[in-house]
Design an enzyme around this catalytic site. Structure first.
Site, PDB file in Angstrom:
ATOM      1  N   ASP A 110      45.523  44.382  36.280  1.00 46.97           N
ATOM      2  CA  ASP A 110      46.368  43.821  37.340  1.00 46.97           C
ATOM      3  C   ASP A 110      47.792  43.667  36.811  1.00 46.97           C
ATOM      4  O   ASP A 110      48.583  44.594  36.885  1.00 46.97           O
ATOM      5  CB  ASP A 110      45.755  42.500  37.812  1.00 46.97           C
ATOM      6  CG  ASP A 110      46.495  41.876  38.981  1.00 46.97           C
ATOM      7  OD1 ASP A 110      47.382  42.531  39.542  1.00 46.97           O
ATOM      8  OD2 ASP A 110      46.190  40.723  39.340  1.00 46.97           O
ATOM      9  N   LYS A 138      44.967  48.500  39.480  1.00 49.34           N
ATOM     10  CA  LYS A 138      45.675  48.051  40.680  1.00 49.34           C
ATOM     11  C   LYS A 138      47.085  48.612  40.709  1.00 49.34           C
ATOM     12  O   LYS A 138      47.834  48.456  39.740  1.00 49.34           O
ATOM     13  CB  LYS A 138      45.797  46.520  40.650  1.00 49.34           C
ATOM     14  CG  LYS A 138      44.932  45.814  41.659  1.00 49.34           C
ATOM     15  CD  LYS A 138      45.284  44.338  41.744  1.00 49.34           C
ATOM     16  CE  LYS A 138      44.048  43.539  42.107  1.00 49.34           C
ATOM     17  NZ  LYS A 138      44.320  42.110  42.260  1.00 49.34           N
ATOM     18  N   ASP A 167      34.895  38.455  40.075  1.00 46.87           N
ATOM     19  CA  ASP A 167      34.539  37.217  40.760  1.00 46.87           C
ATOM     20  C   ASP A 167      35.672  36.632  41.580  1.00 46.87           C
ATOM     21  O   ASP A 167      36.844  36.970  41.415  1.00 46.87           O
ATOM     22  CB  ASP A 167      34.152  36.155  39.718  1.00 46.87           C
ATOM     23  CG  ASP A 167      35.392  35.590  39.010  1.00 46.87           C
ATOM     24  OD1 ASP A 167      36.157  36.386  38.434  1.00 46.87           O
ATOM     25  OD2 ASP A 167      35.612  34.362  39.062  1.00 46.87           O
ATOM     26  N   ARG A 173      29.879  38.221  41.417  1.00 47.94           N
ATOM     27  CA  ARG A 173      29.787  39.158  40.294  1.00 47.94           C
ATOM     28  C   ARG A 173      28.564  40.067  40.399  1.00 47.94           C
ATOM     29  O   ARG A 173      28.544  41.167  39.882  1.00 47.94           O
ATOM     30  CB  ARG A 173      29.702  38.398  38.966  1.00 47.94           C
ATOM     31  CG  ARG A 173      30.947  37.579  38.619  1.00 47.94           C
ATOM     32  CD  ARG A 173      30.850  37.132  37.163  1.00 47.94           C
ATOM     33  NE  ARG A 173      31.800  36.079  36.812  1.00 47.94           N
ATOM     34  CZ  ARG A 173      33.058  36.283  36.442  1.00 47.94           C
ATOM     35  NH1 ARG A 173      33.545  37.497  36.387  1.00 47.94           N
ATOM     36  NH2 ARG A 173      33.840  35.265  36.106  1.00 47.94           N
TER      37      ARG A 173
HETATM   38  P1  IMP Z   1      45.880  40.626  34.453  1.00 49.55           P
HETATM   39  O1  IMP Z   1      45.969  39.896  33.153  1.00 49.55           O
HETATM   40  O2  IMP Z   1      46.857  40.129  35.468  1.00 49.55           O
HETATM   41  O3  IMP Z   1      45.932  42.139  34.301  1.00 49.55           O
HETATM   42  O4  IMP Z   1      44.525  40.227  35.135  1.00 49.55           O
HETATM   43  C1  IMP Z   1      43.352  40.701  34.718  1.00 49.55           C
HETATM   44  C2  IMP Z   1      42.254  39.716  35.014  1.00 49.55           C
HETATM   45  O5  IMP Z   1      42.444  39.011  36.247  1.00 49.55           O
HETATM   46  C3  IMP Z   1      40.992  40.490  35.159  1.00 49.55           C
HETATM   47  O6  IMP Z   1      40.284  40.442  33.940  1.00 49.55           O
HETATM   48  C4  IMP Z   1      40.268  39.785  36.263  1.00 49.55           C
HETATM   49  O7  IMP Z   1      39.394  38.808  35.721  1.00 49.55           O
HETATM   50  C5  IMP Z   1      41.307  39.066  37.057  1.00 49.55           C
HETATM   51  N1  IMP Z   1      41.642  39.788  38.310  1.00 49.55           N
HETATM   52  C6  IMP Z   1      42.759  40.483  38.597  1.00 49.55           C
HETATM   53  N2  IMP Z   1      42.711  41.015  39.815  1.00 49.55           N
HETATM   54  C7  IMP Z   1      41.515  40.648  40.341  1.00 49.55           C
HETATM   55  C8  IMP Z   1      40.855  40.905  41.603  1.00 49.55           C
HETATM   56  O8  IMP Z   1      41.340  41.604  42.499  1.00 49.55           O
HETATM   57  N3  IMP Z   1      39.626  40.339  41.742  1.00 49.55           N
HETATM   58  C9  IMP Z   1      39.030  39.581  40.773  1.00 49.55           C
HETATM   59  N4  IMP Z   1      39.604  39.327  39.595  1.00 49.55           N
HETATM   60  C10 IMP Z   1      40.837  39.853  39.373  1.00 49.55           C
HETATM   61 MG    MG Z   2      38.028  36.508  36.925  1.00 55.28          MG
END
Ligand code: IMP
Ligand code: MG
Length: 187
Positions: A110, A138, A167, A173
């Site tokens: 993300d 994403k 989740d 999950r």
């Molecule tokens: P980042 O550090 O922003 O890349 O986020 C990654 C973490 O956020 C992932 O390991 C997920 O646990 C959570 N996450 C990000 N987007 C989603 C989503 O659309 N649904 C569920 N969890 C998400």
């Molecule tokens: Mg999560």
């Protein structure tokens, strides 16, 4: 592969983005690709708790090479659908990865913050290589932390999804597919 029963949580989704069959087919392809790429390497798969657990379990069994795995922990989301912006390491790895070839396995890329923090953590253990495999990628207009991703399962729009390990408030999950959570659930 486990066959799932109809799940009442299906009603909480506005649509299904990736079906069970699509996911299993893509995981098999990723496993075959990794098998080809890691023939002469010493592979260690490192999954990020808790979301990558389901993916790691299927992906590992799609790789026809001897390898070990471990899990590490990172938390950033709390109970909301928006990242807190800070990543906390909640669990380090226990398997020795020194001079080994690590693939970090993540459910979704993300903001990139989690992967950035985990790759920094793993580098301290001095593996010879680190690559990233994420099931979902994403698409975002802007991203603060770019991390090179060698293997990605599916590209997807910037929506909040659940299922297949992902989740919302620790639920959903166990869905075999991935779908967009109805905003009614979190607003
Ligand atoms: P980042 O550090 O922003 O890349 O986020 C990654 C973490 O956020 C992932 O390991 C997920 O646990 C959570 N996450 C990000 N987007 C989603 C989503 O659309 N649904 C569920 N969890 C998400
Ligand atoms: Mg999560």
């Amino acid at each position: 592969m486990v066959k799932h029963q109809a799940n009442p949580l299906r009603d909480h989704l506005t649509r299904i983005l990736f079906t069970e069959d699509q996911i299993q087919k893509r995981v098999a392809e990723l496993g075959a690709q990794i098998t080809e790429d890691y023939q002469d390497k010493q592979l260690v798969m490192v999954g990020i708790l808790r979301g990558a657990l389901v993916f790691l379990s299927d992906l590992s069994r799609a790789i026809a090479l001897p390898h070990s795995w471990d899990m590490c922990g990172a938390a950033s989301y709390g109970s909301s659908i928006v990242s807190t912006g800070r990543v906390q390491i909640t669990k380090d790895i226990e398997v020795d990865v020194r001079d080994k070839d690590v693939i970090v396995v993540e459910d979704i890329y993300d903001s990139g913050r989690t992967l950035r923090a985990i790759c920094d953590l793993l580098r301290v253990h001095q593996p010879s290589t680190i690559e990233v495999c994420t099931l979902l990628y994403k698409h975002k207009a802007r991203r603060a932390n770019e991390v090179a991703v060698k293997y990605r399962g599916f590209d997807m729009p910037d929506e909040f999804v659940v299922g297949y390990g992902l989740d919302y408030n620790e639920y959903y999950r166990n869905l075999g597919y991935i779908g967009v959570l109805d905003p009614k659930i979190y607003t």
